[in-house]
Every structure is written in C-alpha cells, then in structure tokens.
Design a protein around this motif. Structure first.
Motif, short mmCIF file in Angstrom:
data_model
loop_
_atom_site.label_atom_id
_atom_site.label_comp_id
_atom_site.label_asym_id
_atom_site.label_seq_id
_atom_site.Cartn_x
_atom_site.Cartn_y
_atom_site.Cartn_z
N CYS A 40 90.17 78.94 101.73
CA CYS A 40 89.56 78.55 100.45
C CYS A 40 88.06 78.36 100.67
O CYS A 40 87.65 77.72 101.64
N VAL A 41 87.27 78.93 99.78
CA VAL A 41 85.82 78.79 99.88
C VAL A 41 85.40 77.74 98.86
O VAL A 41 85.78 77.83 97.69
N PHE A 42 84.67 76.74 99.31
CA PHE A 42 84.20 75.76 98.33
C PHE A 42 82.72 75.50 98.48
O PHE A 42 82.12 75.77 99.50
N ASP A 43 82.20 74.98 97.37
CA ASP A 43 80.80 74.78 97.04
C ASP A 43 80.28 76.12 96.50
O ASP A 43 80.42 77.17 97.17
N SER A 44 79.70 76.05 95.33
CA SER A 44 79.27 77.29 94.67
C SER A 44 78.26 78.07 95.50
O SER A 44 78.21 79.30 95.42
N THR A 45 77.47 77.37 96.31
CA THR A 45 76.49 78.11 97.13
C THR A 45 77.20 78.96 98.18
O THR A 45 76.78 80.09 98.46
N VAL A 46 78.26 78.41 98.75
CA VAL A 46 79.00 79.15 99.79
C VAL A 46 79.80 80.28 99.15
O VAL A 46 79.87 81.39 99.69
N ILE A 47 80.36 80.01 97.97
CA ILE A 47 81.07 81.07 97.24
C ILE A 47 80.11 82.22 96.93
O ILE A 47 80.44 83.40 97.14
N ALA A 48 78.92 81.88 96.47
CA ALA A 48 77.94 82.93 96.12
C ALA A 48 77.59 83.75 97.36
O ALA A 48 77.54 84.99 97.30
N GLU A 49 77.34 83.07 98.45
CA GLU A 49 76.95 83.80 99.67
C GLU A 49 78.10 84.67 100.18
O GLU A 49 77.91 85.83 100.56
N TYR A 50 79.30 84.11 100.16
CA TYR A 50 80.48 84.87 100.62
C TYR A 50 80.69 86.09 99.72
O TYR A 50 80.83 87.23 100.22
N ALA A 51 80.71 85.85 98.42
CA ALA A 51 80.97 86.96 97.49
C ALA A 51 79.89 88.03 97.62
O ALA A 51 80.18 89.23 97.53
N ASP A 52 78.66 87.61 97.85
CA ASP A 52 77.59 88.59 97.90
C ASP A 52 77.72 89.53 99.09
O ASP A 52 77.24 90.67 99.04
N THR A 53 78.38 89.07 100.13
CA THR A 53 78.54 89.94 101.31
C THR A 53 79.73 90.89 101.16
O THR A 53 79.89 91.79 101.99
N LEU A 54 80.53 90.72 100.11
CA LEU A 54 81.72 91.57 99.97
C LEU A 54 81.38 92.98 99.48
O LEU A 54 82.12 93.92 99.74
N ASN A 55 80.31 93.11 98.73
CA ASN A 55 79.86 94.45 98.35
C ASN A 55 78.35 94.43 98.09
O ASN A 55 77.73 93.35 98.11
#
Ligand SMILES: N[C@@H](CCC(=O)N[C@@H](CS)C(=O)NCC(=O)O)C(=O)O
Length: 202
Positions: A59-74
């Motif tokens: 589970c990814v939490f904190d919107s900053t970490v979600i944003a960074e994680y999602a941004d690396t997916l594509n």
C-alpha cells in the motif's frame, strides 16, 4: 490498483488527478477513515487517505509518495522532471506550496467546526494568512505562463488545482479568482481537462 479516499480530501484529489492524467488503471473507492468498517487503517497505519493499494502486500500512502510512485510507472506524461535538478526542485516546491495551502485550509476547517467558544481565532488567523501569502506567491510565480513549470503539465499544475478546488469547497468567501486573475485564467484551462472534470464529478 485501488485508491481509497473521499471526494472532499484535497490530498486524495491530487492523487486521483495524477492517476487520471497518466491513465493508470485503478478503482476509486470512497472510504472515509472515521467511519466504522473503513479499510483505511488496515492498509495505512496512519489511518489517512489517500491510500493506494497496489497488491495484497503493498500500500502506498501519503499523496506525495503516491504521486512519485505513479509518475515512475509510465512516461505519458512525465509529471516530475527526472533529469534536471532545478526543474525537479521547482515542481516539488510547487507541490509543497499546494500541500501547505491544503494543510492550512484543513486546519482552518477543523478549527471552525469546533464549538464557537472553543475555536482559537489566532490559529485560524495564522493559517489564513499563510494561505493568503501562498496564493500571492503562486500567482507571482505563475505570471501569465500556461503551466506552473516548463512547457507542459506537471505535478505542480495538478497539486495547485487540487488546492484551489479545496479552497472553493471550504473557503468560497476568499474569492481567490478576484484577487489573482492570472490564477483564475490558468484554472479555467485546467478545469477543462478530462482528469479535472472526472475528479470534480464524483
Ligand atoms: N500528507 C498527507 C495528508 C493526508 C491527510 O491528512 N488526509 C486526511 C484527509 S484530508 C485524513 O485522512 N484524515 C483522517 C480522517 O479523515 O479521518 C497526504 O498528502 O496524503
């Protein structure tokens, strides 16, 4: 992936905007952490939203970490510049500015929900002043440009959009459009994006 959140949380909206802009398949699940039966504390020890469930173990939490994680997916689009340290810093600084507006607006909201004799006027004034300064800074940095940083959409634009939507929701009387017409013009363009329409609709 499943994104747990509510429609009133500005942090959730920021995370949703990132997932929607990047067309990352996910299911959005309304799950207020304070309601009985909420799954949030089971996946995020902090009991906060947004929480992005990737799989049964992650589970990814904190919107900053979600944003960074999602941004690396594509790479479509790249929302946080990857190679230029200055550009990357500026985008993250915009995010910090927008998150700070959200933080202060949430404090004002929580304080104003207390019985009137228990509200701390000094706390409300302090945080409202921070929002006022942050909006002036945002307007100054944006100027007449189309995007907060560079020549294309970044996380900066999405974070600021989410902060402004939250101000419309909780501090409509602030009328930031009148104070900062350049922010208003920029926001009109942002609000026409399918991602913003979707994140506002439900
Ligand atoms: N820094 C966190 C802040 C998250 C946060 O404070 N979320 C609030 C909702 S706006 C929350 O979950 N509060 C607990 C609750 O609503 O019970 C982030 O960016 O994700």
């Amino acid at each position: 992936m499943k994104l747990l959140g509510t429609n009133t949380s500005p942090y959730v909206r920021k995370a949703r905007l990132v997932l929607l802009e990047k067309r990352i398949p996910h299911t959005y699940i309304i799950d207020p952490p304070s309601e009985p039966g909420s799954q949030v504390a089971l996946v995020n020890p902090l009991g906060r939203i947004p929480a992005l469930i990737v799989d049964s173990e992650t589970c990814v939490f904190d919107s900053t970490v979600i944003a960074e994680y999602a941004d690396t997916l594509n790479d479509t689009p790249v929302l946080i510049p990857r190679n230029n340290a200055l550009e990357r810093m500026v985008v993250r600084r915009w995010e910090a500015l927008a998150d700070g507006i959200m933080d202060s607006a949430v404090v004002v909201r929580m304080e104003s929900m207390r019985p009137s004799d228990k509200q701390d006027a000094a706390v409300i004034a302090l945080h409202n002043a921070a929002i006022t300064r942050a909006l002036a800074y945002a307007a100054g940095q944006l100027g007449e440009r189309e995007w907060c940083e560079g020549n294309a959409i970044t996380l900066a634009d999405l974070a600021l959009t989410s902060a402004l939507i939250y101000l419309d929701l909780r501090q409509a009387e602030r009328d930031w459009r009148k104070v900062h017409p350049n922010l208003a013009t920029w926001y009109v363009r942002m609000s026409e994006r399918p991602s913003v329409r979707t994140a506002l609709a439900a």
